[in-house]
Every structure is written in C-alpha cells, then in structure tokens.
Enzyme design. Structure first.
Site, PDB file in Angstrom:
ATOM      1  N   LYS A  82     -11.748   9.510  40.162  1.00  0.00           N
ATOM      2  CA  LYS A  82     -10.538   9.114  40.907  1.00  0.00           C
ATOM      3  C   LYS A  82     -10.482   9.832  42.257  1.00  0.00           C
ATOM      4  O   LYS A  82     -10.253   9.213  43.288  1.00  0.00           O
ATOM      5  CB  LYS A  82      -9.280   9.465  40.101  1.00  0.00           C
ATOM      6  CG  LYS A  82      -7.996   9.337  40.906  1.00  0.00           C
ATOM      7  CD  LYS A  82      -6.796   9.800  40.132  1.00  0.00           C
ATOM      8  CE  LYS A  82      -6.538  11.288  40.172  1.00  0.00           C
ATOM      9  NZ  LYS A  82      -5.818  11.778  41.359  1.00  0.00           N
ATOM     10  N   ASN A  83     -10.699  11.149  42.226  1.00  0.00           N
ATOM     11  CA  ASN A  83     -10.539  11.918  43.463  1.00  0.00           C
ATOM     12  C   ASN A  83     -11.626  11.605  44.481  1.00  0.00           C
ATOM     13  O   ASN A  83     -11.422  11.792  45.682  1.00  0.00           O
ATOM     14  CB  ASN A  83     -10.521  13.420  43.162  1.00  0.00           C
ATOM     15  CG  ASN A  83      -9.184  13.855  42.593  1.00  0.00           C
ATOM     16  OD1 ASN A  83      -8.260  13.048  42.493  1.00  0.00           O
ATOM     17  ND2 ASN A  83      -9.080  15.122  42.203  1.00  0.00           N
ATOM     18  N   CYS A 115       5.077  18.481  45.226  1.00  0.00           N
ATOM     19  CA  CYS A 115       4.939  17.809  43.935  1.00  0.00           C
ATOM     20  C   CYS A 115       5.044  18.860  42.843  1.00  0.00           C
ATOM     21  O   CYS A 115       5.274  20.037  43.123  1.00  0.00           O
ATOM     22  CB  CYS A 115       3.627  17.043  43.857  1.00  0.00           C
ATOM     23  SG  CYS A 115       2.205  18.102  43.837  1.00  0.00           S
ATOM     24  N   ARG A 125      -2.074   8.222  35.611  1.00  0.00           N
ATOM     25  CA  ARG A 125      -2.507   8.231  37.017  1.00  0.00           C
ATOM     26  C   ARG A 125      -3.967   8.658  37.144  1.00  0.00           C
ATOM     27  O   ARG A 125      -4.623   8.313  38.116  1.00  0.00           O
ATOM     28  CB  ARG A 125      -1.647   9.199  37.839  1.00  0.00           C
ATOM     29  CG  ARG A 125      -0.240   8.704  38.051  1.00  0.00           C
ATOM     30  CD  ARG A 125       0.526   9.682  38.926  1.00  0.00           C
ATOM     31  NE  ARG A 125      -0.308  10.138  40.013  1.00  0.00           N
ATOM     32  CZ  ARG A 125      -0.379  11.383  40.455  1.00  0.00           C
ATOM     33  NH1 ARG A 125       0.368  12.310  39.908  1.00  0.00           N
ATOM     34  NH2 ARG A 125      -1.171  11.712  41.451  1.00  0.00           N
ATOM     35  N   ASP A 143      -8.138  21.725  38.689  1.00  0.00           N
ATOM     36  CA  ASP A 143      -7.782  20.532  37.916  1.00  0.00           C
ATOM     37  C   ASP A 143      -8.206  20.631  36.451  1.00  0.00           C
ATOM     38  O   ASP A 143      -7.907  19.729  35.659  1.00  0.00           O
ATOM     39  CB  ASP A 143      -8.401  19.278  38.556  1.00  0.00           C
ATOM     40  CG  ASP A 143      -7.668  18.866  39.825  1.00  0.00           C
ATOM     41  OD1 ASP A 143      -6.608  19.445  40.115  1.00  0.00           O
ATOM     42  OD2 ASP A 143      -8.169  17.969  40.532  1.00  0.00           O
ATOM     43  N   ARG A 150       2.884  21.365  48.884  1.00  0.00           N
ATOM     44  CA  ARG A 150       1.520  21.015  49.294  1.00  0.00           C
ATOM     45  C   ARG A 150       1.511  20.596  50.766  1.00  0.00           C
ATOM     46  O   ARG A 150       1.646  19.419  51.092  1.00  0.00           O
ATOM     47  CB  ARG A 150       0.959  19.927  48.386  1.00  0.00           C
ATOM     48  CG  ARG A 150       0.763  20.451  46.985  1.00  0.00           C
ATOM     49  CD  ARG A 150       0.289  19.390  46.044  1.00  0.00           C
ATOM     50  NE  ARG A 150      -1.099  19.001  46.286  1.00  0.00           N
ATOM     51  CZ  ARG A 150      -1.737  18.119  45.524  1.00  0.00           C
ATOM     52  NH1 ARG A 150      -1.135  17.554  44.516  1.00  0.00           N
ATOM     53  NH2 ARG A 150      -2.996  17.808  45.774  1.00  0.00           N
TER      54      ARG A 150
HETATM   55  C1  UD1 Z   1      -7.442  17.710  45.963  1.00  0.00           C
HETATM   56  C2  UD1 Z   1      -7.390  16.950  44.656  1.00  0.00           C
HETATM   57  C3  UD1 Z   1      -6.562  17.697  43.629  1.00  0.00           C
HETATM   58  C4  UD1 Z   1      -7.100  19.127  43.485  1.00  0.00           C
HETATM   59  C5  UD1 Z   1      -7.182  19.828  44.843  1.00  0.00           C
HETATM   60  C6  UD1 Z   1      -7.843  21.184  44.773  1.00  0.00           C
HETATM   61  C7  UD1 Z   1      -7.514  14.620  45.343  1.00  0.00           C
HETATM   62  C8  UD1 Z   1      -6.847  13.298  45.424  1.00  0.00           C
HETATM   63  N1  UD1 Z   1      -6.787  15.638  44.908  1.00  0.00           N
HETATM   64  O1  UD1 Z   1      -6.102  17.784  46.460  1.00  0.00           O
HETATM   65  O2  UD1 Z   1      -6.656  17.009  42.385  1.00  0.00           O
HETATM   66  O3  UD1 Z   1      -6.238  19.859  42.637  1.00  0.00           O
HETATM   67  O4  UD1 Z   1      -7.964  19.022  45.741  1.00  0.00           O
HETATM   68  O5  UD1 Z   1      -9.105  21.084  44.231  1.00  0.00           O
HETATM   69  O6  UD1 Z   1      -8.677  14.749  45.647  1.00  0.00           O
HETATM   70  N2  UD1 Z   1      -3.428  23.469  51.702  1.00  0.00           N
HETATM   71  C9  UD1 Z   1      -2.804  23.971  52.819  1.00  0.00           C
HETATM   72  N3  UD1 Z   1      -2.714  23.172  53.926  1.00  0.00           N
HETATM   73  C10 UD1 Z   1      -3.244  21.916  53.969  1.00  0.00           C
HETATM   74  C11 UD1 Z   1      -3.895  21.426  52.834  1.00  0.00           C
HETATM   75  C12 UD1 Z   1      -3.972  22.234  51.714  1.00  0.00           C
HETATM   76  O7  UD1 Z   1      -2.315  25.095  52.822  1.00  0.00           O
HETATM   77  O8  UD1 Z   1      -3.147  21.249  54.997  1.00  0.00           O
HETATM   78  C13 UD1 Z   1      -3.522  24.313  50.503  1.00  0.00           C
HETATM   79  C14 UD1 Z   1      -2.909  23.655  49.281  1.00  0.00           C
HETATM   80  O9  UD1 Z   1      -1.513  23.886  49.192  1.00  0.00           O
HETATM   81  C15 UD1 Z   1      -3.680  24.336  48.165  1.00  0.00           C
HETATM   82  C16 UD1 Z   1      -5.079  24.497  48.780  1.00  0.00           C
HETATM   83  O10 UD1 Z   1      -4.893  24.439  50.175  1.00  0.00           O
HETATM   84  O11 UD1 Z   1      -3.146  25.608  47.892  1.00  0.00           O
HETATM   85  C17 UD1 Z   1      -6.060  23.438  48.360  1.00  0.00           C
HETATM   86  O12 UD1 Z   1      -5.495  22.151  48.551  1.00  0.00           O
HETATM   87  P1  UD1 Z   1      -6.374  20.871  48.887  1.00  0.00           P
HETATM   88  O13 UD1 Z   1      -7.821  21.163  48.655  1.00  0.00           O
HETATM   89  O14 UD1 Z   1      -5.988  20.345  50.214  1.00  0.00           O
HETATM   90  O15 UD1 Z   1      -5.865  19.842  47.784  1.00  0.00           O
HETATM   91  P2  UD1 Z   1      -5.864  18.267  47.951  1.00  0.00           P
HETATM   92  O16 UD1 Z   1      -7.012  17.870  48.804  1.00  0.00           O
HETATM   93  O17 UD1 Z   1      -4.509  17.808  48.338  1.00  0.00           O
END
Ligand code: UD1
Length: 466
Positions: free
Chosen positions: A46-47, A142, A435, A343, A147
């Site tokens: 999915k991701n 969420c 989901r 995850d 996030r």
């Molecule tokens: C993706 C995955 C999610 C997984 C996560 C971490 C998908 C659809 N989702 O989410 O299932 O749990 O990676 O492996 O692929 N952060 C910031 N600023 C940003 C972006 C992120 O501070 O602009 C922080 C987040 O709050 C978190 C960390 O960075 O603490 C990692 O988040 P991120 O890797 O961005 O998660 P997603 O890509 O949203």
C-alpha cells in the site's frame, strides 16, 4: 470504467464514518486459541503504491501498475487522481491499474479526500512539477500524533516553488512554470521523511538541472518509486541511500510497473504465525526489506527460514515461519529504514506480551504511537509506558475482551492479540484495518483463524466512544 469492488464499499464506509451522517461500522469477533497453518501470498505494498499512483500526474502517457492492493486508501487515491483529471482505464483485474491524465486543468486536492488519507500530500510535488501549480489541502494530525509536512514544503521550496497557505490549503507555484534543481538537506527532528522524499524526488524529475537530496528516506518504497520514475525516463541515482541525485528531464513517458510486496503485511503475518504457535508459508515475501524485524523475531524464538535457494529474489521470497513453544523477550527501537519499522511496532509489542520475561519497546519515529497499549492492557497484557518507551512484562495468557481499533497498525496488533487470547475478542472500528490490509480476516480464516465480521450495531455498538 471499472466495476465496484469490496474496497469501493470499504472506502465509502470509511468516508461515511467520517461524514456528518455516520455510517456502518464493522467489528471483528475473534475466537482465540486457534493455530494458524497453511500458505499465504503477500500482497503488493500500500505505502509503495500510493506515491506510485501519483507519479501518473507527471506524464501525459498511460502508467500501468500491477499488484496494487485492493484497499480503501488506494480507492481514495484513485478518486483523488480522478478529480485531478487522471482517469482510470479498465484493467484486466482489480490489482492492475492504468491511469492517464486527460484533463490537466483541475489541480486542487480537496479537504474532503485529504482528511481521509494523509498520503494525498503525495500529489503536491508531481502537480507543481508538471502543471506549475498545485492546491492541496493541508493534512491534519491523526491518531498516531501530530504529523507535520514542513519537510515536504522545505524541499519543494528549495526547488524554487513559491508556497503559501490559503484557507487551509497549501498553494504552490513554480515560477515560469518550471522547478529548478537544487542541493538540499531533508532531515528533520525524527530523521528522514518517506512521503516527503517521495514528493521532492518526484518533483525534481521534471526540474531544470540537478537535484541532490541529502538525508533522503532509504525505505524500499522510495526505491520502488525511483524504479518506476526511471522507467518513465527520469534520471535518478542513489535511491535507497541517504543521498539521492536526480537529473531533471523535460518530459516523462508512460510505463508498466509491478509494485513491491508489502513488508508490513509480511511482518504482520509473521507475527500471526508466531503468536498462534503456528506454521505459515509466505509467498512473495520481501525478506530483504525485513532484516531488522527478523532480528527481533529471531531473538524471540521465531524462525523465518527461506525456501527457493540462493537464486531466489530476496524481495519476493518464499519463507516458512515457525516458532519455539515459549517466546523469549526482546528489545527493539523503531527507526527509519533499515531500522525496525514503526509500522510493525504494535504487532511486535503484541507478540512480546506473551514472552517469558520483560521486553523493551522504544518508538523513535512517532513517539505518541501507543494507543494500542491501553487496549492490550484490557486483554491482560502488562505494559508500563514511560514516554516513548514501553516495558512489556510477558504474561502466560491474554484474555478476550471488547477493544477499540484506533489506527491501522494498532488494529492489526489487536487482531493478533485476539487470535492468541483465551475466549472471544471484539475489535470495534475495523475500518482502520481495512485501510491497509486486504481481506485480512478472510485470509487468516483460510489458514485456521476464526474471525467473523459483523456490523457494530448488531452487537450493541462500540465499547466506548472515542
Ligand atoms: C510513511 C508511511 C507510514 C509510516 C511512516 C514512517 C505511507 C503512506 N505512510 O508516512 O505508514 O509510519 O512513513 O515510516 O507511506 N515529519 C516531520 N516533518 C515532515 C514530515 C515528517 O517532522 O514534513 C516527521 C513525522 O512527524 C515523523 C517522522 O518525520 O515523526 C517520519 O514521518 P514520515 O516518514 O514523513 O512519515 P510519512 O511519510 O507520512
């Protein structure tokens, strides 16, 4: 166009649940104590699929993706892309999707869809790169915590995008219609960002000049996206390492790509085998992407043995999962890849609730991601949380209870707990689970579990209100 499938219904239900009128909410009744045995095939990720789908916005030609899981999140993304002028052309089966842009005039990803799925932010980079303009509703927090998307915006700004926040939307413009390659550092407080890297890498494929992303996410989903983009004509090197280099090109073409198998589903199924003292064979298993998780399993006395010999593809392996009679305690800390994946934290914590001794689980990616702790405690687990760390005191037996699913992976943990527990477990609000896991209950029942899906109303509603 395509026929409606079960995932359409799940998607509708998910939207209905968050909508003003409420809707049907499914619940699982799980009879514990059944040993799992048999063979399961791991679905496409999915991701990985979500940002791959948005790559269709980068070209005027058709992009075909194979082994796309039939899930509510995927349907929501296809709906969003439909609103952005990207049509789905009927494929031979529901897991093959072909997308083609037919109208580039609508570049607004509305709040209605974005709020149901944070991954909608993945449309931002491709839209501003190809169309020079994007308006994407700002995703909220969420269940697993706040996030932010600051790193996505920092990366796109480094490529020259002019970004403002207007009415809850991120509005991005590329000056003179084209982004400019740049060197940037994309690390944040919690390390790299997966979807942020996907967004910036996708956008940079059409920028003028060369982009270097330092502290890029190394997740296998990024490698899969780079492989698709390269087959569309992009020039990306280093994906899978912290430094990714992208030489911009003028245009991308169509491509045909098979999505990598889902490492999180595979890890969850490994836990399912172990927690039921079962014996499962997993096909299409991305073992190479699960090294950290396998290390923890091994410490806990769970054996994952590879079949198929040295020539087998380590990302699509066949493996057998068995386990020692008594699980041993283990320690793990979630980290960006190749560390232990956040995850899988809830599922592995659930497994360790039945270990013979104390385990320690530390969350370093989403420090608030512990909603399953209270629910597992209702089933007799002994868990002591201190900040981002939980001490898991192993117990001999979990006991069935009504519990509430709070987010996707926490729900998976509760299903695992229910399969191991004495008596019946009622898991409310399994739309979270739907989901990310395709027909999970049907597949687990096929290898010996006893899980029934019912409407919450038929059994007197959820245990507590959220
Ligand atoms: C993706 C995955 C999610 C997984 C996560 C971490 C998908 C659809 N989702 O989410 O299932 O749990 O990676 O492996 O692929 N952060 C910031 N600023 C940003 C972006 C992120 O501070 O602009 C922080 C987040 O709050 C978190 C960390 O960075 O603490 C990692 O988040 P991120 O890797 O961005 O998660 P997603 O890509 O949203």
């Amino acid at each position: 166009m395509y026929d409606r499938t079960r995932a359409d219904e799940v998607g509708d239900r998910f939207l209905a649940t968050y909508g003003p009128h409420g809707g049907r909410m499914d619940t699982f009744l799980i009879e514990g104590g059944r040993r799992l045995s048999g063979t399961l095939r791991v679905h496409g990720s999915k991701n990985a699929a979500l940002p791959l789908l948005t790559a269709a916005l980068l070209t005027d030609e058709a992009v075909t993706l194979r082994d796309v899981p039939d899930l509510a999140d995927i349907r929501n993304m296809v709906r969003l892309l439909g609103e952005l002028g990207c049509e789905r052309i009927a494929g031979p089966q529901p897991t093959t999707l072909t997308l083609k842009v037919h109208d580039a005039s609508q570049s607004h990803a509305r709040y209605d869809i974005v709020r149901t799925m944070r991954a909608s932010i993945s449309a931002l980079g491709p839209l501003v790169a190809k169309r020079g303009y994007a308006r994407v509703s700002m995703p909220g927090g969420c269940a697993i915590g706040e996030r932010p998307v600051d790193l996505h915006l920092r990366g796109l700004r480094a490529l020259g995008a002019d970004i403002v926040l207007n009415g809850g939307d991120i509005v991005a413009r590329a000056p003179r219609g084209r982004l400019q390659g740049a060197k940037m550092f994309l690390g944040g407080q919690f390390g790299s960002t997966v979807l942020g890297t996907a967004n910036v890498m996708s956008a940079a494929t059409l920028a003028v000049g060369t982009t270097v992303i330092e502290s890029a996410a190394c997740e296998p989903e990024i490698v899969d996206l780079a492989n698709l983009l390269n087959s569309m004509g992009a020039r990306i090197t280093g994906a899978g390492s912290p430094r990714v280099t992208i030489q911009g090109v003028d245009a991308l073409k169509g491509a045909d790509h098979t999505v990598i198998p889902d490492r999180i589903e595979a890890g969850t199924l490994m836990c399912a085998a172990a927690i039921t003292n079962g014996d499962l064979v997993l096909e299409n298993c991305p073992l190479d992407a699960l090294m950290a998780a396998r290390e923890v399993l091994s410490a806990a006395g769970v054996h994952v043995t590879e079949a198929g010999g040295p020539s087998a593809d380590p990302m699509r392996a066949v493996c057998r999962v068995t386990c020692e009679r008594v699980l041993r305690p283990a320690e793990f800390t979630t980290q960006p890849h190749p560390g232990f994946p956040t995850d899988l934290q809830a599922q592995f914590m659930t497994l360790l609730t039945l270990a013979d001794g104390n385990s320690i689980v530390t969350e370093r990616v989403f420090p608030e991601r512990f909603l399953h702790v209270a629910e597992l405690s209702r089933m007799g687990a002994r868990l002591l949380r201190q900040g981002a760390t939980v001490v898991v005191q192993g117990v001999r037996q979990l006991v069935g209870a009504p519990v509430m699913a709070s987010d996707l992976r926490a729900s998976a943990g509760l299903v695992l707990a229910g399969m191991a527990a004495q008596g019946t477990t009622i898991v409310h609000r399994v739309y979270h689970l739907d989901r990310g896991y395709e027909r999970l209950e049907e597949r687990l029942c096929g290898v010996g579990a006893k899980i029934t899906r019912v409407d919450d109303k038929d059994i007197g509603g959820p245990a507590t209100e959220a």
